[in-house]
Design an enzyme around this catalytic site. Structure first.
Site, mmCIF file in Angstrom:
data_model
loop_
_atom_site.group_PDB
_atom_site.id
_atom_site.type_symbol
_atom_site.label_atom_id
_atom_site.label_comp_id
_atom_site.label_asym_id
_atom_site.label_seq_id
_atom_site.Cartn_x
_atom_site.Cartn_y
_atom_site.Cartn_z
ATOM 1 N N GLU A 413 0.849 -1.194 0.000
ATOM 2 C CA GLU A 413 0.000 0.000 0.000
ATOM 3 C C GLU A 413 0.878 1.234 0.000
ATOM 4 O O GLU A 413 1.814 1.336 0.794
ATOM 5 C CB GLU A 413 -0.880 0.063 1.260
HETATM 6 C C1 NOJ Z 1 -4.220 1.094 5.634
HETATM 7 C C2 NOJ Z 1 -5.378 0.156 5.452
HETATM 8 O O1 NOJ Z 1 -4.881 -1.139 5.273
HETATM 9 C C3 NOJ Z 1 -6.280 0.508 4.276
HETATM 10 O O2 NOJ Z 1 -7.404 -0.300 4.313
HETATM 11 C C4 NOJ Z 1 -6.627 1.974 4.308
HETATM 12 O O3 NOJ Z 1 -7.460 2.307 3.224
HETATM 13 C C5 NOJ Z 1 -5.344 2.771 4.274
HETATM 14 N N1 NOJ Z 1 -4.552 2.454 5.448
HETATM 15 C C6 NOJ Z 1 -5.578 4.276 4.246
HETATM 16 O O4 NOJ Z 1 -6.115 4.689 5.450
#
Ligand code: NOJ
Length: 569
Positions: A413
């Site tokens: 991410e």
């Molecule tokens: C981490 C989380 O895993 C994800 O679900 C979320 O959208 C992002 N942070 C942004 O807050």
């Protein structure tokens, strides 16, 4: 020298105080180091991500059971504007369309999560398997593969079956370890011939701290000073068990890998010449990423966590530490259970030493004896907590390399949100964020960090947990007001596409034109979207108003006829 140090500390502190006052960003002011032109190693994997509860919707369809997020979001006052993920992006119904979006960007992989209660409505394998849920993921995986997109599958992105929370207390209870293992085993059995990248848990820090310590997330428990540590302990054991299950039962047949996705902000000492700040920043990292990574790579919690929580527990008159312990067998069972490490990274904090007296009560946060600061010059276009600090990314990646023996890393991410009253598809700040963060990742690769892939967060705007729909992370804008939840590309889609097709940043001349070209396309889409309230209005007219008026007309006619006939006889 001391004066200089003091000035620097004061600068950050003063800036931190006026943190929310700055609205205008200057992207060039906080540059650390220059831009690096170059490309990623051949085979580097580019992707985008999502999670089940945040995008699927269909919360009670086709036999799906309830998750803790369904229960939590249905309670008043838990989520911004009392929004829920009940329908969200309706991703459950739009697999084909969404894969088309991925294909158009030429993504190499797509990271998504499986909803445990969708395939096991009661949480327990022997109780029920929901074949319709299995079919949904089967189809998603097959379609990804048909389009040469590698699935990276997360088993747990926070949506525990609600029954397990109600009956057992969720992650507070060690019986979750076996339940989770059974669920994972079913996933390996049904999908493992086609899925080669498994992530057991997404961001266990959030599950533990926000779910069981602050209560901002489901299940909303506020078990200060103990809840997070207990949840984390069970999660780490559950991860290890699933890794061993894969290793002994599936690996030789399926030849895949099992990792975990940890979230890690970077913690930079406020004063890099002050030993206390350096140690505080290290503690910040150890209590965050190290809490999970150190057991998985080295077999036990970071020493500094054991020392700090142990000492504070003793001062509070407790007979043992609030941080649970692993016995020697558990340590060797847990050590080495990570084939690759997923890293979710968004932002950075300045860290300074601060003592919290034990009378202030137990909490994960006060256990660390530190304060977090931000520089208000850092751009913060969306989520309050998310400041754009690209150089922190390179430092974090190098930290992982040096602390855990240079493991294989997939960035699971990375991205930025916007808080917008009006719609703006020309997301200049997101292009800048991606450009700078990906560039820092490139520098880290050149430093020797073993990064194999990058996942932009996220493919679509979606349900952003307790923030509801108010924070949009998507490359694609989703119009949640319209029935069909149409997707519109933001300018960053074009920008990311160029990074992917060039596998990095080949040369200055080319890159300078990317932003301009990307922005050209978004202006017309913006107009389209501006016309959207009209479209929604038309939908309402055709779907609600017209049928209602017709029915009323028929009724009136019928009554009229009845009176006429009555008069005759
Ligand atoms: C981490 C989380 O895993 C994800 O679900 C979320 O959208 C992002 N942070 C942004 O807050």
């Amino acid at each position: 020298m001391a004066q200089c140090r003091l000035l620097r500390v004061c600068h950050v502190l003063v800036l931190a105080l006026c943190v929310s006052a700055t609205e205008d960003f200057d992207w060039t002011r906080n540059e650390k180091g220059s831009f690096y032109y170059g490309t990623f190693p051949t085979g580097f994997s580019w992707g985008a991500g999502s999670s089940a509860y945040q995008t699927e919707g269909a919360w009670d369809k086709d036999g799906k059971g309830m998750s803790i997020w369904d229960a939590f979001s249905h309670k008043k006052g838990k989520i911004y504007l009392n929004d829920t993920g009940d329908s969200s992006c309706d991703g459950y119904y739009t697999v084909k369309e969404d894969i088309r979006l991925m294909k158009d960007m030429k993504l190499n992989h797509y990271r998504f999560s499986i909803s445990w209660p969708r395939i096991m409505p009661k949480g327990i394998k022997s109780d029920q398997i929901n074949e319709k849920g299995i079919q949904y993921y089967d189809n998603l995986i097959s379609m990804l593969l048909e389009n040469q997109i590698t699935p990276i599958v997360t088993l747990y992105h926070w949506d525990l079956p609600q029954v397990l929370e109600e009956k057992y207390g969720g992650w507070q209870n060690s019986s979750m370890i076996n339940f989770f293992n059974d669920y994972a085993n079913l996933c390996f059995e049904r999908f493992g011939s086609r899925v080669k990248y498994w992530i057991t848990f997404n961001n266990p820090w959030s599950i533990a701290v926000e779910g069981y310590e602050t209560g901002e997330h489901a299940p909303g428990l506020k078990l200060k000073g103990t809840g997070a540590y207990k949840a984390a302990h069970n999660i780490i054991k559950a991860h290890a068990k699933v890794w061993h299950t894969y290793d002994t039962q599936w690996r030789s047949k399926q030849k895949g890998m099992v990792g975990i996705s940890l979230s890690g902000d970077w913690g930079e000492p406020v004063d890099i010449t002050n030993q206390r700040d350096i140690e505080a920043a290290d503690r910040y990292m150890q209590f965050y990423l190290g809490w999970f990574a150190t057991p998985l790579f080295n077999g036990d919690y970071p020493q500094v966590m054991k020392d700090y929580v142990g000492r504070k527990s003793a001062q509070q008159g407790l007979g043992s530490s609030r941080l649970p312990t692993f016995n020697p067998q558990e340590k060797s069972y847990i050590r080495g259970t990570c084939d690759f490490l997923g890293i979710g990274h968004f932002t950075t904090r300045y860290i300074t030493q601060k003592n919290y007296p034990s009378i202030r009560g137990n909490s994960y946060f006060t256990d660390r004896d530190l304060a977090e600061l931000v520089d208000p010059q850092w751009p913060d276009p969306g989520s309050e907590w998310l400041y754009s600090v690209p150089w922190g990314f390179r430092r974090l990646l190098n930290f992982v390399k040096s602390q855990y023996g240079n493991p294989m890393i997939y960035v699971t991410e990375n991205g930025v949100s916007e808080k917008m009253v009006c719609t703006d598809l020309c997301d200049e700040w997101r292009m800048q964020y991606f450009k700078d963060y990906i560039n820092e990742m490139l520098k880290a690769v050149n430093d020797g960090v073993n990064v194999k892939g990058y996942t932009a967060w996220s493919l679509l705007d979606k349900f952003e947990w307790d923030e509801g729909y108010s924070e949009r992370f998507g490359l694609y804008y989703v119009d949640f007001r319209s029935k069909n939840k149409p997707r519109y590309p933001k300018a960053s889609v074009q920008y990311y596409k160029r990074i992917i097709s060039s596998n990095g940043f080949p040369n200055q001349r080319e890159i300078e034109s990317w932003k301009r070209k990307a922005t050209e396309t978004c202006t017309s889409s913006n107009q389209l979207l501006a016309a959207d309230p009209l479209t929604s209005h038309m939908e309402m007219v055709t779907e609600i108003v017209v049928p209602t008026v017709c029915t009323l007309c028929i009724l009136i006619c019928a009554i009229f006829l009845m009176f006429l006939l009555k008069g005759r006889f």
